[in-house]
Design a protein around this motif. Structure first.
Motif, PDB file in Angstrom:
ATOM      1  N   ALA B  25       0.836  -1.202   0.000  1.00 38.52           N
ATOM      2  CA  ALA B  25       0.000   0.000   0.000  1.00 38.52           C
ATOM      3  C   ALA B  25       0.872   1.253   0.000  1.00 38.52           C
ATOM      4  O   ALA B  25       1.959   1.257   0.569  1.00 38.52           O
ATOM      5  N   PRO B  26       0.391   2.297  -0.659  1.00 41.14           N
ATOM      6  CA  PRO B  26       1.152   3.546  -0.667  1.00 41.14           C
ATOM      7  C   PRO B  26       1.246   4.154   0.724  1.00 41.14           C
ATOM      8  O   PRO B  26       0.327   4.012   1.529  1.00 41.14           O
ATOM      9  N   ARG B  27       2.355   4.809   0.998  1.00 44.49           N
ATOM     10  CA  ARG B  27       2.558   5.444   2.289  1.00 44.49           C
ATOM     11  C   ARG B  27       2.206   6.906   2.197  1.00 44.49           C
ATOM     12  O   ARG B  27       2.270   7.509   1.137  1.00 44.49           O
ATOM     13  N   PHE B  48      -3.239   2.229   8.030  1.00 45.35           N
ATOM     14  CA  PHE B  48      -2.463   1.482   9.007  1.00 45.35           C
ATOM     15  C   PHE B  48      -1.357   2.402   9.494  1.00 45.35           C
ATOM     16  O   PHE B  48      -0.638   2.998   8.678  1.00 45.35           O
ATOM     17  N   VAL B  49      -1.223   2.544  10.790  1.00 50.46           N
ATOM     18  CA  VAL B  49      -0.226   3.461  11.330  1.00 50.46           C
ATOM     19  C   VAL B  49       1.136   2.770  11.387  1.00 50.46           C
ATOM     20  O   VAL B  49       1.305   1.770  12.087  1.00 50.46           O
ATOM     21  N   VAL B  50       2.081   3.301  10.625  1.00 45.49           N
ATOM     22  CA  VAL B  50       3.415   2.703  10.572  1.00 45.49           C
ATOM     23  C   VAL B  50       4.304   3.271  11.680  1.00 45.49           C
ATOM     24  O   VAL B  50       4.974   2.535  12.394  1.00 45.49           O
ATOM     25  N   SER B  51       4.312   4.576  11.795  1.00 45.77           N
ATOM     26  CA  SER B  51       5.103   5.201  12.862  1.00 45.77           C
ATOM     27  C   SER B  51       4.462   6.521  13.251  1.00 45.77           C
ATOM     28  O   SER B  51       3.652   7.073  12.510  1.00 45.77           O
ATOM     29  N   VAL B  97       1.652   6.714   7.594  1.00 45.41           N
ATOM     30  CA  VAL B  97       0.562   5.746   7.520  1.00 45.41           C
ATOM     31  C   VAL B  97       0.584   5.067   6.151  1.00 45.41           C
ATOM     32  O   VAL B  97       1.084   5.625   5.171  1.00 45.41           O
ATOM     33  N   ALA B  98       0.062   3.836   6.111  1.00 44.26           N
ATOM     34  CA  ALA B  98      -0.161   3.155   4.841  1.00 44.26           C
ATOM     35  C   ALA B  98      -1.643   3.254   4.519  1.00 44.26           C
ATOM     36  O   ALA B  98      -2.489   3.130   5.407  1.00 44.26           O
ATOM     37  N   CYS B  99      -1.982   3.487   3.260  1.00 43.68           N
ATOM     38  CA  CYS B  99      -3.371   3.713   2.880  1.00 43.68           C
ATOM     39  C   CYS B  99      -3.866   2.596   1.982  1.00 43.68           C
ATOM     40  O   CYS B  99      -3.133   2.120   1.114  1.00 43.68           O
TER      41      CYS B  99
END
Lengths: 213, 213
Positions: B25-27, B48-51, B97-99
DNA sequence: CGCAAGATTGAGGTCGTTCAAATAAAGTGG
DNA sequence: CCACTTTATTTGAACGACCTCAATCTTGCG
């Protein structure tokens, strides 16, 4: 305070047809204030409210009580998916529920797309309602809490004019995070201002021309 | 107030591996205080929360703010399934975030049992956390709210000893339904009592031997 | 009709808020 | 790297809203 316009069928009996999943499910009848389950119980089934009303609450060790939600006919209860109940459910008045085992729930979710959609949307509605209450409890005045609550109830009970609240004041107070005295005072203040009309019985309430919150 | 035991890696960078659904997924990178989406926006994707960290909040017309939740790395955001966003999401600090599109979500729910289970359990956890906050906001003292919050954060940040809170006081106050002054006072009171230790920067906090709430 | 439970009203106190100011921390530009 | 500006946090004082305690009134039920 004032009289409420009487109608021929003032109290809608509020009994609701079951969705297919509960068509042949066993019923359970609860007397007023009877407990459906308690916090800490093993969660082995879920419920559909046929008639009456339930309150879901948590109680702190020193007796402070907070009512999460009221369940009315048509609502589903017990979808939380926990091993143990996280709150207590009691009948506010005489209440009938239909019961189904959790195995049924899992099977239906995996096999029945319509039921799955029902469950998902019920959970989302639940979550959204709960979120709205977070704002209410965190940042709103007693007056705002009460108006918001009455508006919600009016919508859920299906009458935008007046409706019969089956709930005692204490329950409403514990739902809105207020002392029952504060609730009572706020109620009469709203009545004096003409925003609501309270029936002679105290349980019937009419919302007058309620602007948004 | 007091000094906190220094560790070699005081601030865990908190970056989390993606679940498969977000692998490609794109960030999206958000600067501090940047808005991911606002209340009323069309909801066309989930995250999705990456950092980093996000806050989800609602604001009343007269400016009172209530923060529903903080999202930390590993959390999923946007599962509510509404056409329009019901709250605003902003970055507390620099955040990645990843979308993924909602079509993806629907497809995955219908076809991937593992993902479905993930979504359901995420929603349930969310609902439960929210319910716990209802009790907190409705019936708990500032002191109890703060201890409960710190305990939750300690657990979510993965350190039971001390941890770095990326949140300004105002955000915590708006999360707990308190004035920022009350929060500050309560914090220093807890520190004086030895229940917590606050780092010189103000952001690092150690929970001392916290008995349950 | 009388009792018990629920609801309302009153008075007073407390806790949290508000307003205001001081202090500390974080950015900013030289 | 430092002085300066801006923002965040802490602290103080006073007010006010909500709560608590208590009494009265009402409703429901035996």
């Amino acid at each position: 305070m004032d009289s409420i316009p009487e109608v021929t069928a003032p109290t809608t009996p509020r009994c609701v047809p079951c969705p297919p999943a509960f068509a042949s499910a066993p019923r359970r009848m609860l007397a007023k204030n009877a407990e459906l389950f308690a916090e800490g119980d093993v969660a082995d089934c879920f419920f559909f409210v046929v008639s009456g009303a339930l309150r879901c609450s948590k109680v702190t060790s020193d007796g402070r009580r907070q009512i999460d939600t009221f369940l009315l006919p048509g609502d589903i209860l017990g979808l939380d998916g926990y091993e143990l109940r996280r709150f207590t459910a009691e009948a506010v008045e005489e209440t009938v529920v239909a019961c189904a085992g959790l195995a049924t729930l899992d099977r239906l979710i995996d096999t029945d797309p319509a039921f799955r959609a029902l469950v998902l949307s019920a959970m989302m509605a639940n979550l959204e309602r709960t979120r709205a209450r977070i704002l209410l409890l965190g940042r709103m005045t007693p007056r705002e809490r009460l108006l918001s609550f009455l508006k919600e109830m009016a919508g859920r009970l299906g009458h935008l004019g007046h409706f019969e609240l089956p709930l005692p004041r204490t329950d409403i107070a514990d739902h809105l995070g207020l002392a029952k005295e504060t609730l009572s005072r706020t109620l009469t203040k709203l009545a004096r201002e003409g925003r609501i009309v309270i029936g002679t019985t105290g349980r019937r309430i009419a919302l007058i021309n309620a602007p948004t919150v």
